[in-house]
Design a protein around this motif. Sequence first.
Motif, mmCIF file in Angstrom:
data_model
loop_
_atom_site.group_PDB
_atom_site.id
_atom_site.type_symbol
_atom_site.label_atom_id
_atom_site.label_comp_id
_atom_site.label_asym_id
_atom_site.label_seq_id
_atom_site.Cartn_x
_atom_site.Cartn_y
_atom_site.Cartn_z
ATOM 1 N N ILE A 231 46.347 48.392 37.441
ATOM 2 C CA ILE A 231 46.072 46.926 38.701
ATOM 3 C C ILE A 231 45.269 47.158 39.478
ATOM 4 O O ILE A 231 44.685 46.418 39.855
ATOM 5 C CB ILE A 231 47.722 46.937 39.012
ATOM 6 C CG1 ILE A 231 47.328 45.685 40.254
ATOM 7 C CG2 ILE A 231 47.381 48.708 40.540
ATOM 8 C CD1 ILE A 231 49.547 45.742 40.248
ATOM 9 N N TYR A 232 44.234 48.314 40.036
ATOM 10 C CA TYR A 232 44.063 48.463 40.601
ATOM 11 C C TYR A 232 41.535 48.517 40.126
ATOM 12 O O TYR A 232 40.929 49.211 40.569
ATOM 13 C CB TYR A 232 43.418 49.347 41.271
ATOM 14 C CG TYR A 232 43.249 51.240 41.216
ATOM 15 C CD1 TYR A 232 42.413 51.534 41.516
ATOM 16 C CD2 TYR A 232 44.271 51.653 40.372
ATOM 17 C CE1 TYR A 232 42.012 53.116 41.169
ATOM 18 C CE2 TYR A 232 43.832 52.996 39.905
ATOM 19 C CZ TYR A 232 42.656 53.272 40.272
ATOM 20 O OH TYR A 232 42.253 55.107 40.176
ATOM 21 N N SER B 200 39.404 46.365 41.671
ATOM 22 C CA SER B 200 38.966 47.381 42.906
ATOM 23 C C SER B 200 38.088 48.239 43.387
ATOM 24 O O SER B 200 37.382 48.772 44.114
ATOM 25 C CB SER B 200 40.411 47.220 43.913
ATOM 26 O OG SER B 200 41.211 45.744 43.979
ATOM 27 N N ALA C 265 48.517 43.522 34.160
ATOM 28 C CA ALA C 265 48.103 44.624 36.270
ATOM 29 C C ALA C 265 46.963 44.012 36.934
ATOM 30 O O ALA C 265 46.605 43.472 37.159
ATOM 31 C CB ALA C 265 48.257 45.632 35.487
ATOM 32 N N GLY D 23 46.253 42.327 40.121
ATOM 33 C CA GLY D 23 45.120 43.275 40.825
ATOM 34 C C GLY D 23 43.355 42.072 41.446
ATOM 35 O O GLY D 23 43.384 42.595 42.217
ATOM 36 N N LEU E 179 45.326 40.446 44.500
ATOM 37 C CA LEU E 179 45.250 40.607 45.635
ATOM 38 C C LEU E 179 43.864 41.443 46.007
ATOM 39 O O LEU E 179 43.773 41.527 47.313
ATOM 40 C CB LEU E 179 46.382 42.180 44.891
ATOM 41 C CG LEU E 179 47.685 42.330 44.423
ATOM 42 C CD1 LEU E 179 48.485 42.946 43.862
ATOM 43 C CD2 LEU E 179 48.379 41.983 45.409
ATOM 44 N N GLN E 180 43.269 41.766 45.015
ATOM 45 C CA GLN E 180 42.295 42.059 45.949
ATOM 46 C C GLN E 180 41.570 41.506 46.872
ATOM 47 O O GLN E 180 40.935 41.230 48.107
ATOM 48 C CB GLN E 180 41.155 42.928 44.796
ATOM 49 C CG GLN E 180 39.586 42.886 44.872
ATOM 50 C CD GLN E 180 39.242 43.982 46.112
ATOM 51 O OE1 GLN E 180 40.120 45.066 46.306
ATOM 52 N NE2 GLN E 180 38.582 43.797 46.860
ATOM 53 N N TRP F 249 42.586 45.767 48.409
ATOM 54 C CA TRP F 249 42.513 47.419 47.641
ATOM 55 C C TRP F 249 43.962 47.473 47.665
ATOM 56 O O TRP F 249 44.513 48.361 46.818
ATOM 57 C CB TRP F 249 41.351 48.080 47.158
ATOM 58 C CG TRP F 249 41.398 49.269 48.167
ATOM 59 C CD1 TRP F 249 40.296 48.973 49.327
ATOM 60 C CD2 TRP F 249 42.156 49.923 48.503
ATOM 61 N NE1 TRP F 249 40.472 50.379 49.957
ATOM 62 C CE2 TRP F 249 40.926 50.787 49.419
ATOM 63 C CE3 TRP F 249 43.152 50.872 48.102
ATOM 64 C CZ2 TRP F 249 41.505 52.257 50.347
ATOM 65 C CZ3 TRP F 249 42.644 52.588 48.637
ATOM 66 C CH2 TRP F 249 42.926 52.689 49.843
ATOM 67 N N SER G 287 46.375 46.352 48.717
ATOM 68 C CA SER G 287 47.972 46.359 47.789
ATOM 69 C C SER G 287 48.120 45.852 46.946
ATOM 70 O O SER G 287 49.180 46.147 46.709
ATOM 71 C CB SER G 287 47.343 44.280 48.316
ATOM 72 O OG SER G 287 46.470 43.745 46.960
ATOM 73 N N ASN G 288 47.450 46.807 46.317
ATOM 74 C CA ASN G 288 47.676 46.517 44.677
ATOM 75 C C ASN G 288 48.443 48.141 44.787
ATOM 76 O O ASN G 288 49.563 48.013 43.418
ATOM 77 C CB ASN G 288 46.492 47.186 43.882
ATOM 78 C CG ASN G 288 45.431 46.531 43.794
ATOM 79 O OD1 ASN G 288 45.759 45.532 43.272
ATOM 80 N ND2 ASN G 288 44.456 46.344 43.793
#
Length: 405
Positions: free
Chosen positions: A29-30, A33, A151, A155, A158-159, A164, A166-167
């Motif tokens: 997910i990140y 980011s 993910a 992600g 969200l980024q 970052w 928020s992930n």
Amino acid sequence: MKFIKENHHGISTVLAFALIPLSGFATDIYIPSLPAMATDLGVSNAAIQLSLLIFMISSGSSQWFIGSLLDSFGRYRLGLTALLVFTFASFSIAMSHNINVIYAMRVIQGICVSLIVVGKRAYFMDIYSGEKLKHYTSLFSIIWATAPIAAPFLGGYLQAAFGWSSNFYFLGIATLILLVLELKYGGESLKTFHPFKMEPILKVYGSMIKTPDFSLGLVILALCYGMVIVHGMTSPFIIEHVFHHSAVVTGYCSLLSGLSIMIGGIISKSLINRPFTKKIVAALTLQALAIIGMMVTSGFGSNLYTLMAFTIVIHMVSGFVFNNLFAYCLGRFSKNAGIASGITGGSMYVLTSIFSYGIGSLLTIKTQALLAEAYLVMALVLAIVFTLFTRAREAHHRTLLAAQQ
């Protein structure tokens, strides 16, 4: 002890499938980011990439012994505790701007994920048998592939919208929801609790690891997953720094990568009754051609489209081979489902970490050409290991036939 109610088997199975991709979500997910995290925390790219590897090593190494705990003390209460602690660790990372704190929380997350995922894989062997069990285990890698699809795609947005942190808030909230559902609909699935005695447990571990086709199968799983991880670790920097695209584009590229893994798993399931060796050899040949194509085009046409076109084929084959070998390894020792699940998942993660970090350090991957070289090295090792696996598997079949006569 709360056992699963008969009328809750359906929703418990859905929850088990929902939790199997948690390890992938915790890593993928990140991914979009990674560059932003390095800048925001004031650390190097390698320091941020290390957070991925720390999680994988923690999750993998803990799975080796967690299987025996689950076979002795059950799946349910340990799983609930792990969900709660994972939630806490996710929120802690989101609120921290210290790389060492993040490393520590990633270790905790890795241990929790291993408890959750190993327990849920063993759940299917507790509840189901025969063709139904074979059907569900063949779905594992397909369900797991939802993480690298959804993910990083999520992600990336969200980024772009919240940064970052928020992930990890998302991971914490999602896990908390699943914890509530487990409390309401879940329960213990283990019917026979094995005494927690070190000597017989170690004998089981030893016999599994000494089984050639099982151990070589684990190496194949790690090499297939390693190709995906090497791409996940390096592609955000190639896409965002070399090709100058945004984190959202990285998310879309990871979505395509994940879809290709899932498609490979779906194709594998549709060909489940085809000759094992022939279909794997055909798949590995296709993968080798795609890797050569990526190397050739990187010399004169290196861009986002050539990178992803060949990556899709390479990862589709990885998903295909992974699905076949994962089901094989899990079904190899059905009498000790928790331990087999733990060794399979744990060894895959640890070996993947070693392979991906080793290749990344050796080649310092910053371009499409270097990524293609990394794929080529792993593909050559994969071909050698599969040859050895095939011989070991045939020897095992001959032993079974001799025992039946």
